[in-house]
Design a protein around this motif. Sequence first.
Motif, mmCIF file in Angstrom:
data_model
loop_
_atom_site.group_PDB
_atom_site.id
_atom_site.type_symbol
_atom_site.label_atom_id
_atom_site.label_comp_id
_atom_site.label_asym_id
_atom_site.label_seq_id
_atom_site.Cartn_x
_atom_site.Cartn_y
_atom_site.Cartn_z
ATOM 1 N N GLU A 104 0.804 -1.220 0.000
ATOM 2 C CA GLU A 104 0.000 0.000 0.000
ATOM 3 C C GLU A 104 0.837 1.271 0.000
ATOM 4 O O GLU A 104 0.336 2.371 -0.285
ATOM 5 C CB GLU A 104 -0.956 0.003 1.198
ATOM 6 N N ASN A 105 2.143 1.106 0.307
ATOM 7 C CA ASN A 105 3.041 2.262 0.321
ATOM 8 C C ASN A 105 3.926 2.301 -0.919
ATOM 9 O O ASN A 105 4.948 2.992 -0.927
ATOM 10 C CB ASN A 105 3.909 2.223 1.587
ATOM 11 N N SER A 106 3.538 1.520 -1.929
ATOM 12 C CA SER A 106 4.323 1.393 -3.167
ATOM 13 C C SER A 106 5.710 0.827 -2.906
ATOM 14 O O SER A 106 6.645 1.058 -3.678
ATOM 15 C CB SER A 106 4.444 2.749 -3.888
ATOM 16 N N GLY A 107 5.832 0.089 -1.802
ATOM 17 C CA GLY A 107 7.090 -0.561 -1.465
ATOM 18 C C GLY A 107 6.965 -2.062 -1.572
ATOM 19 O O GLY A 107 5.967 -2.594 -2.075
ATOM 20 N N TYR A 108 7.970 -2.758 -1.049
ATOM 21 C CA TYR A 108 7.997 -4.213 -1.180
ATOM 22 C C TYR A 108 7.814 -4.942 0.150
ATOM 23 O O TYR A 108 7.659 -6.159 0.162
ATOM 24 C CB TYR A 108 9.305 -4.649 -1.839
ATOM 25 N N SER A 109 7.840 -4.221 1.265
ATOM 26 C CA SER A 109 7.636 -4.858 2.563
ATOM 27 C C SER A 109 7.312 -3.800 3.609
ATOM 28 O O SER A 109 7.516 -2.605 3.373
ATOM 29 C CB SER A 109 8.888 -5.644 2.992
ATOM 30 N N GLY A 110 6.812 -4.274 4.744
ATOM 31 C CA GLY A 110 6.564 -3.378 5.856
ATOM 32 C C GLY A 110 5.136 -2.888 5.982
ATOM 33 O O GLY A 110 4.780 -2.246 6.970
ATOM 34 N N GLY A 111 4.291 -3.184 5.018
ATOM 35 C CA GLY A 111 2.906 -2.733 5.087
ATOM 36 C C GLY A 111 2.043 -3.636 5.952
ATOM 37 O O GLY A 111 2.494 -4.644 6.493
ATOM 38 N N LYS A 112 0.787 -3.292 6.043
ATOM 39 C CA LYS A 112 -0.171 -4.059 6.818
ATOM 40 C C LYS A 112 -0.642 -5.265 6.021
ATOM 41 O O LYS A 112 -0.798 -5.191 4.799
ATOM 42 C CB LYS A 112 -1.358 -3.156 7.182
ATOM 43 N N ALA A 113 -0.900 -6.377 6.714
ATOM 44 C CA ALA A 113 -1.343 -7.596 6.032
ATOM 45 C C ALA A 113 -2.674 -7.356 5.325
ATOM 46 O O ALA A 113 -3.554 -6.653 5.823
ATOM 47 C CB ALA A 113 -1.475 -8.739 7.030
ATOM 48 N N GLY A 114 -2.813 -7.960 4.168
ATOM 49 C CA GLY A 114 -4.017 -7.775 3.370
ATOM 50 C C GLY A 114 -3.826 -6.663 2.348
ATOM 51 O O GLY A 114 -2.807 -5.973 2.327
#
Length: 473
Positions: free
Chosen positions: A211-221
């Motif tokens: 959701e942050n246009s990144g590859y890791s670290g976001g919230k599940a789902g």
Amino acid sequence: MTVINRQAEVRAFNYFRKMGMTLYGALGAIGNLEAESDGFYTNRMEYLLVSRLKSDGYTYTDGSYTAAIDSGAINKEKFLHPRPGCQYGYGLAQWTSPGRKEILWNWAKERNVSIADETLQLEYLIWELKNKYQSVWKILTTATSVRSASDYFLVHFESPANTGEAVRKGRADRGQKFYEYLKGEKMKKGKYDKYINSETNHYISNSGSDENSGYSGGKAGDQTGREWQLRSRYNSHWNCVLRHPNEEVGMKLAELACAAALNDLIGYDQNQRDTYWQHLKASNYDPAQITIACEADCSAGVIANTRAVGYLLGIDALKNLSASYTGNMRSGFKAAGFQVLTDSKYLTGIDYLLPGDILLNDAHHTATNVTKGKLAKAGSTPVENTDTSASTNGGKYMFSVGTVQSGTTGNDVKLLQRLLKSNGCKGKDGQNLTIDGSCGENTVYAIKQYQKKKKLEVDGCAGNATWKSILLR
């Protein structure tokens, strides 16, 4: 836990209905046959026979026992009477008495097919019902409930030692559960048809970033609806397209890819990429049934869906797919039976893509094609001959045959097996090939034999060069 061969059940159900069974009669028969063969498998040995032969010093699996029957290593008498004074079941209906098994044996030899050939066993079953068990056939063609059809089939056709209430209920429940599966498949196809057969937009199932246009670290789902989404095809400098020769596999891959993209509990995170597979396994291999937030990335999602198709369709090569990221997907998928397509028409446009085709950039990204291209044709890959010395039409023949690799099934495999056999190629065990339409290790071994003899690339995969050589020798 036995995986039920649902697609074989679907084929049998359609055949039973075509032959005149009512809906309930067909379901009653399916439930019983599923129970008898422990999952609806035509090569199933009775478990007691497996243990008895093992105590006699013979170790057989369903596959090796069938292969031994087909090759003649187990002769007719040994098939009818595996042990003195004892009778054991075999096949879909677990035919047990020597008289019934003898007719099945004779039919197989007369038709020159494996004794486990699905068409053979279904036709023999109908013949028995019409000619030897007319009262059962009458019930199956007039039944108005699953339970009545199932009970009668159980007692008067299968006739096991135990026909008590628990057994009767269990078999009727199997028939009913198969009906629920059929309804679910029909709903799925209707649900995803607008994407698969779209005439206005071309869709791929793409898992690309969080959701942050990144590859890791976001919230599940999937927080935005775009972490794993259905979107138009775009140019990611694709290196190849991976296509399974079985159209049914491709359609199932497309359906799972749609289901995953439409379930916002499935998101993107490279560090949590394996949680999708864990929840997919726990949800009957259906992404739409996942109810707990989880994550995948592009390759983890495609690989998980492919393994899921293996379990749903009972294909071991897909269940055991050896791939973990984009860099080894090409080799892993090829080993599991996929074709590797590199012609520019597959890589730069949409017209020749089929549902379930996997778009791959080995160093960067992968996605699943969903929509059928307007020029795409399922089921065959052209094999060209441009040898003018063999030509009568200007130097070009076209054969509508598909690539045959480990896991491929169907008439193309049967044709190849016959041709390999006529060329003197044998299986890994030194026996003649079984003409069963299934490319297992013996057929792969024979392909390699032929390729080595003809100085072709020895990869166990019958593609254009191998077909051209063996068809036009």
